[in-house]
Motif scaffolding. Structure first.
Motif, PDB file in Angstrom:
ATOM      1  N   PRO A 125       0.877  -1.105   0.238  1.00 31.31           N
ATOM      2  CA  PRO A 125      -0.189  -0.105  -0.099  1.00 31.31           C
ATOM      3  C   PRO A 125       0.816   0.804   0.161  1.00 31.31           C
ATOM      4  O   PRO A 125       0.333   1.910  -0.754  1.00 31.31           O
ATOM      5  N   LEU A 145       1.430   1.419  -3.682  1.00 28.62           N
ATOM      6  CA  LEU A 145       0.355   1.485  -5.263  1.00 28.62           C
ATOM      7  C   LEU A 145      -0.099   2.897  -5.006  1.00 28.62           C
ATOM      8  O   LEU A 145       0.119   3.322  -3.713  1.00 28.62           O
ATOM      9  N   VAL A 165      -5.794   3.943  -6.884  1.00 33.17           N
ATOM     10  CA  VAL A 165      -5.440   2.108  -7.013  1.00 33.17           C
ATOM     11  C   VAL A 165      -5.986   0.976  -5.861  1.00 33.17           C
ATOM     12  O   VAL A 165      -6.841   0.054  -5.248  1.00 33.17           O
ATOM     13  N   SER A 166      -5.762   1.304  -4.570  1.00 35.90           N
ATOM     14  CA  SER A 166      -5.684   1.481  -3.620  1.00 35.90           C
ATOM     15  C   SER A 166      -7.571   1.504  -3.655  1.00 35.90           C
ATOM     16  O   SER A 166      -8.167   0.582  -2.569  1.00 35.90           O
ATOM     17  N   LEU A 222      -9.820   1.506  -5.467  1.00 37.71           N
ATOM     18  CA  LEU A 222     -10.512   0.433  -6.253  1.00 37.71           C
ATOM     19  C   LEU A 222     -10.316  -1.331  -5.863  1.00 37.71           C
ATOM     20  O   LEU A 222     -10.632  -1.380  -5.934  1.00 37.71           O
ATOM     21  N   ALA A 223      -8.566  -1.384  -5.337  1.00 38.04           N
ATOM     22  CA  ALA A 223      -8.474  -2.804  -4.433  1.00 38.04           C
ATOM     23  C   ALA A 223      -9.666  -2.641  -3.367  1.00 38.04           C
ATOM     24  O   ALA A 223      -9.917  -3.604  -3.755  1.00 38.04           O
ATOM     25  N   LEU A 224      -9.719  -1.809  -3.147  1.00 39.38           N
ATOM     26  CA  LEU A 224     -11.085  -2.147  -1.480  1.00 39.38           C
ATOM     27  C   LEU A 224     -12.549  -2.111  -2.761  1.00 39.38           C
ATOM     28  O   LEU A 224     -13.269  -2.967  -1.926  1.00 39.38           O
ATOM     29  N   TYR A 251     -13.040  -3.250  -5.173  1.00 41.72           N
ATOM     30  CA  TYR A 251     -13.996  -4.421  -5.943  1.00 41.72           C
ATOM     31  C   TYR A 251     -13.228  -5.957  -5.142  1.00 41.72           C
ATOM     32  O   TYR A 251     -14.128  -6.992  -5.193  1.00 41.72           O
ATOM     33  N   THR A 252     -13.126  -5.292  -4.139  1.00 43.25           N
ATOM     34  CA  THR A 252     -13.593  -6.314  -2.187  1.00 43.25           C
ATOM     35  C   THR A 252     -14.444  -6.363  -1.552  1.00 43.25           C
ATOM     36  O   THR A 252     -15.268  -7.178  -2.232  1.00 43.25           O
ATOM     37  N   ALA A 312     -18.826  -6.531  -5.647  1.00 42.49           N
ATOM     38  CA  ALA A 312     -17.856  -7.107  -5.083  1.00 42.49           C
ATOM     39  C   ALA A 312     -18.350  -9.025  -4.285  1.00 42.49           C
ATOM     40  O   ALA A 312     -19.668  -8.260  -3.903  1.00 42.49           O
ATOM     41  N   ALA A 365      -7.921   6.847  -2.267  1.00 46.62           N
ATOM     42  CA  ALA A 365      -8.116   5.492  -1.916  1.00 46.62           C
ATOM     43  C   ALA A 365     -10.238   5.903  -1.166  1.00 46.62           C
ATOM     44  O   ALA A 365     -10.488   5.196  -1.134  1.00 46.62           O
ATOM     45  N   THR A 378     -12.405   7.075  -3.774  1.00 43.55           N
ATOM     46  CA  THR A 378     -11.980   5.738  -4.916  1.00 43.55           C
ATOM     47  C   THR A 378     -13.609   5.508  -3.997  1.00 43.55           C
ATOM     48  O   THR A 378     -14.538   5.056  -4.831  1.00 43.55           O
TER      49      THR A 378
END
Length: 243
Positions: free
Chosen positions: A98, A101, A105-106, A108-110, A112-113, A118, A209, A212
């Motif tokens: 992290p 990143l 992007v962080s 987006l990772a959260l 899509y999780t 998700a 983050a 997003t």
């Protein structure tokens, strides 16, 4: 000769040139911003309801994030510094990810999780615990980007201090729990405090983050960085005052 004199004697004089340039590089932009503040307008901007909401939300979520980061990051940092286990290098690399990143992007990772579309996020939503675009999402995003600071601070503190006192206490018959509570934690308090401050500061300044994953809802997810960015588009002077 004093220790301070010896340190000065071993430092080449030319090091002062890049050192002064580094200080100037960091301070000049801050000074430039501060000189643009309209003091007569400052109180009005800070007292505005939207500003108060954003400041309160930032302080609340950053405090919670720092606390959770200490609770989770201290044990992890201590174990990484004192034990060896399969996949340790991989775990350390993933923990530091992290930090490198991009914040978006962080986010987006959260998203899509834990987002509503998700798999894991949909399970939470069905249970009435949806995260995305809530205040809890702000806290999760802040923990995600700040937790590595706590882990690194503790790991560095343990590596610098060693374990001789814990070993001595154990040889004298103290149980692992007693050693940890009465020897380890007190001796690492400086590293814990440093990590907590870094986590709080990183959480307070988090933007990408949060935007997003949590969005920008007034009083719910709009922290101070988001408020500053929003105001900057319509009133640059107010954005400077908030900054």
């Amino acid at each position: 000769m004093t220790g301070r004199a010896r340190r000065h004697a071993t430092a080449p004089r030319w090091l002062w040139i890049p050192a002064v340039l580094a200080v100037a590089f960091l301070l000049v932009p801050i000074i430039g911003m501060v000189t643009r503040i309209d003091l007569g307008h400052l109180g009005e901007v800070i007292a505005a309801p939207e500003s108060q909401l954003a400041m309160g939300l930032s302080l609340l979520t950053s405090t919670i994030s720092a606390f959770v980061s200490v609770v989770l990051g201290f044990p992890l940092g201590y174990l990484l510094a004192t034990t060896t286990f399969p996949g340790q290098r991989l775990v350390r690399t993933l923990i530091l990810l992290p930090l490198v990143l991009p914040p978006v992007v962080s986010g987006l990772a959260l998203l899509y999780t834990w987002g509503r579309s998700a798999y894991l996020g949909s399970l939470l939503t069905e249970a009435g615990l949806g995260l995305a675009y809530t205040t809890a999402a702000v806290v999760v995003a802040q923990i995600f980007v700040s937790l590595p600071f706590m882990v690194m601070s503790v790991e560095t503190a343990v590596a610098a201090r060693g374990q001789r006192y814990e070993i001595a206490a154990a040889e004298l018959g103290a149980t692992p729990m007693r050693v940890f509570v009465t020897v380890t934690v007190p001796m690492l308090r400086a590293g814990i405090l440093t990590g907590a401050v870094l986590c709080f500061a990183r959480s307070l300044g988090e933007f990408g983050a949060t935007l997003t994953f949590a969005g920008s809802l007034s009083g719910v997810t709009r922290t101070m960085p988001l408020q500053i960015y929003l105001v900057r588009e319509s009133d640059p002077q107010s954005a400077i005052a908030l900054s």
